[in-house]
Structures are given as structure tokens and as C-alpha cells.
Design an enzyme around this catalytic site. Structure first.
Site, PDB file in Angstrom:
ATOM      1  N   THR A   1       0.837  -1.207   0.000  1.00 38.30           N
ATOM      2  CA  THR A   1       0.000   0.000   0.000  1.00 38.30           C
ATOM      3  C   THR A   1       0.864   1.247   0.000  1.00 38.30           C
ATOM      4  OG1 THR A   1      -1.750  -1.139   1.199  1.00 38.30           O
ATOM      5  CG2 THR A   1      -1.727   1.258   1.374  1.00 38.30           C
ATOM      6  N   CYS A   2       1.903   1.249   0.836  1.00 40.88           N
ATOM      7  CA  CYS A   2       2.757   2.427   1.004  1.00 40.88           C
ATOM      8  C   CYS A   2       3.281   2.940  -0.338  1.00 40.88           C
ATOM      9  CB  CYS A   2       3.911   2.063   1.938  1.00 40.88           C
ATOM     10  SG  CYS A   2       5.211   3.289   1.975  1.00 40.88           S
TER      11      CYS A   2
ATOM     12  N   HIS B   1      23.080  27.592  12.029  1.00 40.42           N
ATOM     13  CA  HIS B   1      22.270  28.782  11.775  1.00 40.42           C
ATOM     14  C   HIS B   1      22.479  29.225  10.330  1.00 40.42           C
ATOM     15  CE1 HIS B   1      20.278  32.604  12.376  1.00 40.42           C
ATOM     16  NE2 HIS B   1      21.298  33.196  11.755  1.00 40.42           N
TER      17      HIS B   1
END
Ligand code: NAI
Length: 462
Positions: free
Chosen positions: A43-44, A441
Site C-alpha cells: 500500500t505504502c 544557523h
């Protein structure tokens, strides 16, 4: 009909079954994998995680081109949707990935039998369909997954009234789409069609969105999705639905019927445990049909194991894969364990919702004292520069030990960000451990750092 003996026969080639088959082969077993679908991946890969993510990604880009490009100085002229092309793109991804699974099984020398597997005895599997075979194995592993729950009163024709599989391939953008069940599938596919231009109404029996999600995050999510145009009706129990004329009518327990061009039924999934010979062999199932297993994933029939959606618990591909690996490692005599309290969940809306561990409500109910720290993405430079400031990161840590008990995120890339929280919890980290970890950052991950600092009331940016 060919007859063959293997060490392990895996029934089901989804993320539970194919991963277990590969791991068992790595451990030296002679493995067979039986699946009736020529495209492996379950299904995935075929009609779940992957195609839905392809459509979520494409529809998000279209929406961004229509609504946010101009504000960033990008002029693109007339934008239009070529739905056929978008669906083809999705199908292409599925084809590549399912082909990849086939190659992986071949590389690991797993014998693939295309056909329907059925147990005919404690150590016997009969394969019928494209391949006809009688297989014998010391161990058999069921990884047969799940299928959408269908209420008999909802007249599913897999066209106007369909399941998630139908909603991955609507041939046109429905003017009005009614979604029954505002769960994970309802939200993801509702978002896709809303971005492509449908009016989407989600009917939900519960009185709030996503009851399993931390209440603060779920309130935040509801407000955000409503701003995006999704319409929710809570406390609305759907009794029946049928096709009438060119459209559909949905009948509620209370209130006026609702008309729609199409209806998506997404009210949960049920295990695929019928017609596998389980009843005949007396294999213990619960009232919902889930196979009952012991901590080694062994069913009531010695030598028969089961993992993934067909045994219940969280219906997640990665949970099934983890169980598949643990199960075959245990069969091979190794120590293996699935850390159920550290399985992440992700909902791929925009922004995404991701979480691991306990919610505030669960901690309160269990009487566990905790401290919390949160950081809104609006305080994060990278989120601002992306134009993605909705949502926050929230960390819950034990009041005395500071051990992280739960992390809840709504925000862009939450599904990627949650990996840090899962790794931290896996190592038994405290919020201080995250607070003392250098985060690059500018990144979205700084919201995790700030939330960890906020647990100790020393956040810098929020
Ligand atoms: P779900 O369990 O997430 O949500 C179903 C919803 O339907 C619930 O909120 C329930 O209250 C509601 N409901 C049930 N009967 C109803 C009725 N008669 N009228 C109105 N509302 C009703 O189920 P869903 O969305 O179908 O997903 C199935 C499974 O697939 C879930 O376990 C989910 O975790 C998994 N899945 C996971 C994804 C992910 O990890 N991103 C993506 C898609 C599915």
C-alpha cells in the site's frame, strides 16, 4: 505446480514484508516473498505514502506559484493545472520505486512469487494466481497489511464514492469533495484537492481534530487548515452515502444531507487477514481481525509470525519495517527490540505535523510532572526567509530528571525535524542535552534548540 522449500516465506511485499525478507536474507536465510501484486512495495508505495506525497508536493508547488510567488517578486504569468501530467508524474515515481524494490529483492537473492499466498498447514503456503506453487518453510511471516474500512451503508463505487486509492487518481478536480473522517488520510488528500481547486468539507465524528495529537498542536493545526480553506464539521457522524444522479449525497446522523461531486471515505483501516487460511488453522485473531502475537511476533500457531498493520498498533510503514526486522532477527536468535514509545508520527499537510512520545494530556492523565518549552517558527530566521512561519516546536521533559518525554511539532519540514527528537529520546537525552547541542544557523532545527532552552526558561529568540 512447482514445489519448493525455503527457510522463511514472507506473505506480503509491503514495507513490513520486503524489509523483513531482505534482513532475513542478510542473516543467511533462504527467503521467499509472496505478493499478488506485480508491483512490490505494498500500500505504502503503490497507493499510500508515496503517491500521496507526490501529489502533496506537486499541489503545494502549484498553490505556492499561484499564491506566494508574486509576493517574493516572482512573476510567472498564467499558471494552469495539467492534472493528467501531475498524475503521470506521481505514477512515474511509484513505478520507479516499486521497480527498485524488485531489484533489491533480487540483489539479496529473495525468491519472489507473484500470486496470492494462503496457509494450507502449519509450515505450508500455497501460491495461486500468476505463479502456482506449493511452498514449505520452517517459518512463515505474515505481513499482509491493511485495507480501507468500508461501512456497508456507504455505497462505495470506487469512482464517485471511493477510498484513498480512488482519491489518488480523480480524473478531474471535483468542484465539491466531501471527506468522511478528518484523520490522517482525510487531511492529506483533502489538502491536495483543496489546493487544486476543490471545495473540501471534512465531516468528523469526534469533537476535535486529530484526537491522538497534542491538543495545543491540534488546535493550532485546525486554525491553520481553516485559513487554508478546508471546512470542518466536528461531532458529525456520517450514517450513509450514495451516488444520486451525477453526484453523491451524504446522510448524517443529525442534520441535513450534504451533496458533493465526490466523496472520500477515510475512516480508518482494517487488517487483511481473511482468506489466508488462518481461521482453518485456528490462528488466534482479535474481534477486529488482527493477528494476536507474542513479544517475538509469533502467532498462536508455532512457526507462524506476523508484523505490521495486520497485528494492529500504529498503522505506519516504518513501524511495520521495524517489526519485520526485529521479528527475523529474533528468529535468527539475535536480540532485537522495537521501541514503541519512540515511533514518530508525521502528517504531511502544510505545515507538517510530527510528534514522538507523550502528549501533555497523556502526561497529565498519568500524573507525571513535566516542564515544557516551546518555540514558534515565527521566531526563527530560516522560517521567516522561507515564508513558513506557522507552527511551533514543543518539548515536554520530566520535571525532576529533565528526560525528554515528548516532542510535538507543527511547521515546515516537521517530519524531518522530528528525527532529532527521536534520536535524542532513543539515547535517553534530557532537554539540556539538546540545549547544549550546537545547531547550525540559519536552520529550522534552531526551533528545536530554542524550545529546549525554553524548558529551562532561557530561550534566546522566543
Ligand atoms: P484515521 O484513524 O486517521 O481517521 C479516521 C477518522 O474518521 C477518525 O478521526 C474518526 O473519528 C473518523 N470517523 C470514523 N467514522 C466516522 C463516521 N461515520 N463519520 C464521521 N467521521 C468518522 O484513519 P485514516 O485517515 O483513514 O487513516 C488510516 C490509517 O492510515 C491511520 O492509521 C493512519 O495513521 C495511516 N496513515 C498514515 C499516514 C502517515 O503516516 N502520514 C498517511 C495516511 C494514512
Amino acid at each position: 505446480m512447482q514445489e519448493k522449500e525455503h527457510d522463511l516465506v514472507v506473505i506480503g511485499g509491503g514495507p513490513g514484508g520486503y524489509v523483513a525478507a531482505i534482513r532475513a536474507a542478510q542473516l543467511g536465510m533462504d527467503v521467499a516473498c509472496v505478493d499478488e501484486n506485480p508491483a512490490l512495495g505494498g500500500t505504502c508505495l503503490r497507493v499510500g505514502c508515496i503517491p500521496s506525497k507526490a501529489l502533496l508536493e506537486s499541489s503545494y508547488r502549484l498553490h505556492a506559484a499561484e499564491h506566494t510567488f508574486a509576493s517574493q517578486g516572482i512573476q510567472v504569468g498564467d499558471i494552469s493545472l495539467d492534472l493528467n501530467k501531475m498524475l503521470e508524474h506521481k505514477d512515474g515515481i511509484v513505478k520507479t520505486l516499486t521497480g527498485g524494490i524488485k531489484s533489491l529483492l533480487k540483489k539479496n537473492k529473495v525468491a519472489v512469487y507473484q500470486g496470492r499466498g494462503k496457509l494450507t498447514g502449519a509450515n505450508h503456503v500455497e501460491v495461486t494466481g500468476a505463479t502456482e506453487a506449493k511452498l514449505t518453510a520452517k517459518n512463515i511471516l505474515l505481513a499482509t497489511g491493511s485495507t480501507p474500512t468500508i461501512f456497508p451503508s456507504i455505497e462505495v463505487d470506487y469512482d464517485k464514492i471511493g477510498t484513498s486509492t480512488t482519491a489518488l487518481s480523480y480524473p478531474e478536480v471535483p468542484k465539491k469533495l466531501v471527506v468522511i473522517g478528518a484523520g490522517v488520510i482525510g487531511l492529506e488528500l483533502g489538502s491536495v484537492w483543496s489546493r487544486l481547486g476543490s471545495e473540501v468539507i471534512l465531516l468528523e465524528a469526534a469533537d476535535r481534530l486529530l484526537p491522538m495529537v497534542d491538543a495545543e498542536i491540534s488546535r493550532l493545526a485546525q486554525r491553520t487548515f481553516e485559513k487554508q480553506g478546508l471546512k470542518f464539521q466536528f461531532g458529525t457522524f456520517v450514517e450513509s452515502a450514495k451516488v444520486e444522479g451525477d453526484g453523491c449525497v451524504v446522510y448524517l446522523k443529525e442534520g441535513e444531507p450534504i451533496t458533493a461531486d465526490r466523496v472520500l471515505l477515510s475512516v480508518g483501516r482494517a487488517p487483511c487477514t481473511k482468506n489466508l487460511g488462518l481461521e482453518e488453522l485456528g490462528v488466534e485473531l482479535d474481534n477486529h481481525g488482527f493477528v494476536q502475537v507474542d513479544p517475538n511476533y509469533q502467532s498462536s500457531l508455532p512457526g507462524l509470525y506476523a508484523i505490521g498493520d495486520c497485528i494492529g498498533g500504529a498503522m505506519l510503514a516504518h513501524k511495520a519495517s521495524e517489526e519485520g526486522i526485529a521479528c527475523v532477527e529474533k528468529i535468527a536468535g539475535q536480540h532485537a527490540e522495537v521501541h514503541y514509545d519512540k515511533i514518530p508520527s508525521v502528517i504531511y499537510t502544510h505545515p507538517e505535523i510530527a510528534w514522538v512520545g507523550q502528549t501533555e494530556e497523556e502526561l497529565k492523565e498519568a500524573g507525571i510532572a513535566y516542564r515544557k518549552g516551546a518555540c514558534p517558527f515565527g521566531a526563527i530566521g530560516r522560517a521567516r526567509s522561507m515564508g513558513d512561519i506557522d507552527g511551533k516546536v514543543k518539548i515536554l521533559a520530566d520535571e525532576k530528571t529533565d528526560r525528554i518525554l515528548g516532542v510535538h511539532i507543527m511547521g515546515a519540514n516537521a517530519g524531518e525535524l522530528i528525527a532529532e527528537a527521536v534520536a535524542a529520546m532513543q539515547f535517553g537525552a534530557s532537554s539540556e542535552d539538546i540545549a547544549k547541542t550546537c545547531h547550525a544557523h540559519p536552520t529550522l532545527a534552531e526551533a528545536m534548540l530554542e524550545a529546549a532552552l525554553a524548558v529551562d526558561k532561557r530561550a534566546i529568540h522566543c
